[in-house]
Write an enzyme that holds these catalytic residues in place. Structure first.
Site, PDB file in Angstrom:
ATOM      1  N   ARG A  54      37.098   0.325 -35.744  1.00  0.00           N
ATOM      2  CA  ARG A  54      38.141   0.053 -34.780  1.00  0.00           C
ATOM      3  C   ARG A  54      37.004  -0.934 -34.165  1.00  0.00           C
ATOM      4  O   ARG A  54      36.014  -1.066 -34.531  1.00  0.00           O
ATOM      5  CB  ARG A  54      37.844   1.391 -33.586  1.00  0.00           C
ATOM      6  CG  ARG A  54      36.302   2.277 -33.655  1.00  0.00           C
ATOM      7  CD  ARG A  54      35.658   1.623 -33.294  1.00  0.00           C
ATOM      8  NE  ARG A  54      35.280   1.565 -31.842  1.00  0.00           N
ATOM      9  CZ  ARG A  54      34.530   0.145 -31.299  1.00  0.00           C
ATOM     10  NH1 ARG A  54      33.423  -0.122 -32.239  1.00  0.00           N
ATOM     11  NH2 ARG A  54      35.254  -0.269 -30.860  1.00  0.00           N
ATOM     12  N   GLY A  55      38.401  -1.209 -32.695  1.00  0.00           N
ATOM     13  CA  GLY A  55      37.875  -2.335 -31.674  1.00  0.00           C
ATOM     14  C   GLY A  55      38.666  -3.596 -32.693  1.00  0.00           C
ATOM     15  O   GLY A  55      38.840  -3.885 -33.723  1.00  0.00           O
ATOM     16  N   GLN A 211      33.012   5.014 -27.060  1.00  0.00           N
ATOM     17  CA  GLN A 211      32.233   4.068 -27.590  1.00  0.00           C
ATOM     18  C   GLN A 211      31.145   3.398 -27.103  1.00  0.00           C
ATOM     19  O   GLN A 211      29.990   3.203 -27.577  1.00  0.00           O
ATOM     20  CB  GLN A 211      33.432   2.639 -27.986  1.00  0.00           C
ATOM     21  CG  GLN A 211      34.151   4.419 -29.005  1.00  0.00           C
ATOM     22  CD  GLN A 211      35.190   4.535 -28.446  1.00  0.00           C
ATOM     23  OE1 GLN A 211      35.349   4.962 -27.217  1.00  0.00           O
ATOM     24  NE2 GLN A 211      36.750   4.359 -28.524  1.00  0.00           N
ATOM     25  N   ASP A 252      41.769  -6.341 -25.941  1.00  0.00           N
ATOM     26  CA  ASP A 252      42.341  -5.639 -27.120  1.00  0.00           C
ATOM     27  C   ASP A 252      44.198  -6.489 -27.238  1.00  0.00           C
ATOM     28  O   ASP A 252      44.060  -6.692 -28.910  1.00  0.00           O
ATOM     29  CB  ASP A 252      42.369  -4.187 -27.178  1.00  0.00           C
ATOM     30  CG  ASP A 252      41.353  -2.799 -27.678  1.00  0.00           C
ATOM     31  OD1 ASP A 252      40.956  -3.179 -28.508  1.00  0.00           O
ATOM     32  OD2 ASP A 252      40.353  -3.083 -26.650  1.00  0.00           O
ATOM     33  N   LYS A 263      40.378  -1.023 -22.773  1.00  0.00           N
ATOM     34  CA  LYS A 263      39.469   0.548 -23.153  1.00  0.00           C
ATOM     35  C   LYS A 263      40.177   0.827 -21.853  1.00  0.00           C
ATOM     36  O   LYS A 263      39.895   0.686 -20.450  1.00  0.00           O
ATOM     37  CB  LYS A 263      37.840   1.424 -23.462  1.00  0.00           C
ATOM     38  CG  LYS A 263      37.420   2.309 -23.907  1.00  0.00           C
ATOM     39  CD  LYS A 263      38.760   3.391 -24.483  1.00  0.00           C
ATOM     40  CE  LYS A 263      38.984   2.147 -25.597  1.00  0.00           C
ATOM     41  NZ  LYS A 263      39.947   3.444 -26.966  1.00  0.00           N
TER      42      LYS A 263
HETATM   43  O1  MRU Z   1      40.207   2.464 -29.161  1.00  0.00           O
HETATM   44  P1  MRU Z   1      38.949   1.516 -29.617  1.00  0.00           P
HETATM   45  O2  MRU Z   1      37.585   1.468 -29.755  1.00  0.00           O
HETATM   46  O3  MRU Z   1      39.327   0.589 -31.343  1.00  0.00           O
HETATM   47  O4  MRU Z   1      38.904   0.219 -28.552  1.00  0.00           O
HETATM   48  C1  MRU Z   1      39.399  -1.142 -28.449  1.00  0.00           C
HETATM   49  C2  MRU Z   1      37.759  -0.934 -28.102  1.00  0.00           C
HETATM   50  O5  MRU Z   1      36.421  -0.985 -28.546  1.00  0.00           O
HETATM   51  C3  MRU Z   1      37.697  -1.667 -26.838  1.00  0.00           C
HETATM   52  O6  MRU Z   1      38.831  -1.327 -25.717  1.00  0.00           O
HETATM   53  C4  MRU Z   1      36.626  -2.968 -26.963  1.00  0.00           C
HETATM   54  O7  MRU Z   1      36.682  -2.841 -25.433  1.00  0.00           O
HETATM   55  C5  MRU Z   1      37.929  -4.274 -26.736  1.00  0.00           C
HETATM   56  S1  MRU Z   1      36.959  -5.584 -27.622  1.00  0.00           S
HETATM   57  C6  MRU Z   1      36.979  -4.910 -29.518  1.00  0.00           C
END
Ligand code: MRU
Length: 383
Positions: A54-55, A211, A252, A263
């Site tokens: 993820r990320g 997370q 994201d 997030k």
């Molecule tokens: O749902 P996830 O864990 O894939 O979310 C993404 C993230 O880790 C966050 O939003 C993060 O701050 C963005 S940068 C990877």
């Protein structure tokens, strides 16, 4: 970055069997460090959808390697059937998660590469692998550069505080686990720490999947960085009492006008930071920019996940990872995974090319090659 002193990336081609791609299955962290080996594109799609990986940056790299696995399993009898299968795999991978733009960016980059060159299926398979590797290497390199630029901001704050601890608040995990290496929000912290700056990180737990509590805290611990986990609602209180010097989050998807999807809960942190005059930075590689969307609140798709992620919580009990129900059995739950922080609340964007204001002009001054293609606003008269 290091795990128990050994360097790792979050995704890599298996050295002994180059038809396999290895990932760290993040669902088991911080309690177990488990490497999963994948050989089918469907396995990669499931790994993305169910958040083994993820990320933003990592799901981009995973999609790149997913396209490579697709090329190995696609029909090889003719170029047409091979390219047809690749198009179907592309759709399958893109449909796994809607908000992080790196996913479709990476898939389209591989599709463009195989459309542009190679005359045989073998050529195209090699091009897929080269592209996947390039996406991963570039992500790591960009994150390293983000660290270099962002560390300057932390060093300035440290100087202003005469060397006293710089307290940085971060949300979710925009660390190396969310990318291929270094991370975005954490990369400046790692760089500043290496330069001898006294840093301490407030880690938002980041409900519902935690997370922050499980991944960011684990990562920072592996690198020896002082940190404290806080509940998601504590940030505003800490800011009011002078215990936060800056906020750094990841993203994201960021519009070319500077609106930031990140997030769920990021927006509330940005509001609290604004109210307390605390700098709020967002760190991102250019693969996270969406060059087609002007209004993030209106047009960025927000993923909604299973309500059970809210209703149940996972943890370690007597050395077993278990899941427990924390709500009334019959209550339903809504699970919005991201929110959008408007550009006006963002102090600056830390990118691989440097730091810029979160505005169309600021972003395009660092990335002028997009100036000609971004959509113009209807009330913006151009000569
Ligand atoms: O749902 P996830 O864990 O894939 O979310 C993404 C993230 O880790 C966050 O939003 C993060 O701050 C963005 S940068 C990877």
């Amino acid at each position: 970055m290091n795990v128990a002193g050994k360097p790792y990336r979050t995704i890599w081609l298996d050295q002994e069997d180059t038809r396999r791609v290895n990932i760290i299955d993040q669902r088991h962290l911080p309690h177990r460090f488990i490497v999963e080996s994948l050989s089918e594109p469907e396995q990669m799609a499931r790994a993305i959808a169910e958040m083994h990986v993820r990320g933003a940056g990592l799901i981009g790299a995973a999609a790149g390697f997913g396209m490579y696995l697709s090329s190995l399993t696609a029909h090889q009898s003719s170029l047409d059937s091979f390219l047809g299968d690749m198009a179907s795999s592309a759709e399958m991978l893109i449909s796994t998660r809607p908000t992080a733009v790196n996913l479709s960016w990476a898939v389209h980059r591989v599709l463009a590469a195989i459309a542009a060159s190679g005359t045989t299926v073998e050529d195209k398979i090699r091009i897929c692998l080269d592209s996947a590797r390039a996406i991963a290497d570039e992500d790591a390199d960009f994150c390293r550069r983000i660290g270099h630029h962002g560390a300057e901001i932390i060093a300035e704050i440290s100087e202003r505080k005469a060397g006293a601890t710089v307290n940085i608040l971060t949300h979710c995990n925009a660390g190396w686990l969310a990318f291929v290496d270094y991370g975005t929000a954490t990369s400046p912290i790692y760089a500043a720490f290496e330069q001898g700056v006294d840093v301490h990180v407030w880690v938002d737990e980041t409900r519902p999947r935690n997370q922050g509590a499980s991944l960011t805290a684990w990562e920072l611990g592996q690198q020896g960085i002082p940190h404290t986990i806080i509940v998601d609602n504590a940030g505003g209180h800490l800011m009011q009492h002078g215990k936060v010097d800056m906020v750094i989050t990841g993203s994201d998807r960021t519009t070319f006008t500077g609106d930031v999807a990140n997030k769920i809960g990021t927006y509330l942190k940005a509001l609290a930071a604004k109210d307390n005059d605390i700098p709020f930075y967002v760190a991102l590689p250019s693969s996270t920019f969406d060059w087609t969307v002007r209004d993030g609140v209106k047009d960025i798709p927000i993923e909604q996940r299973d309500g059970d992620e809210v209703r149940y919580i996972e943890g370690l009990a007597e050395n077993e990872i278990i899941s427990v129900l924390i709500t009334p059995e019959k209550s339903t739950a809504a699970n919005y995974a991201f929110d959008v922080t408007p550009a006006r609340l963002v102090t600056g964007l830390i990118t691989e090319r440097g730091i810029c204001p979160a505005s169309e002009d600021g972003i395009l001054s660092l990335f002028p090659e997009h100036r000609a293609t971004v959509p113009h606003s209807s009330n913006h008269f151009r000569f």
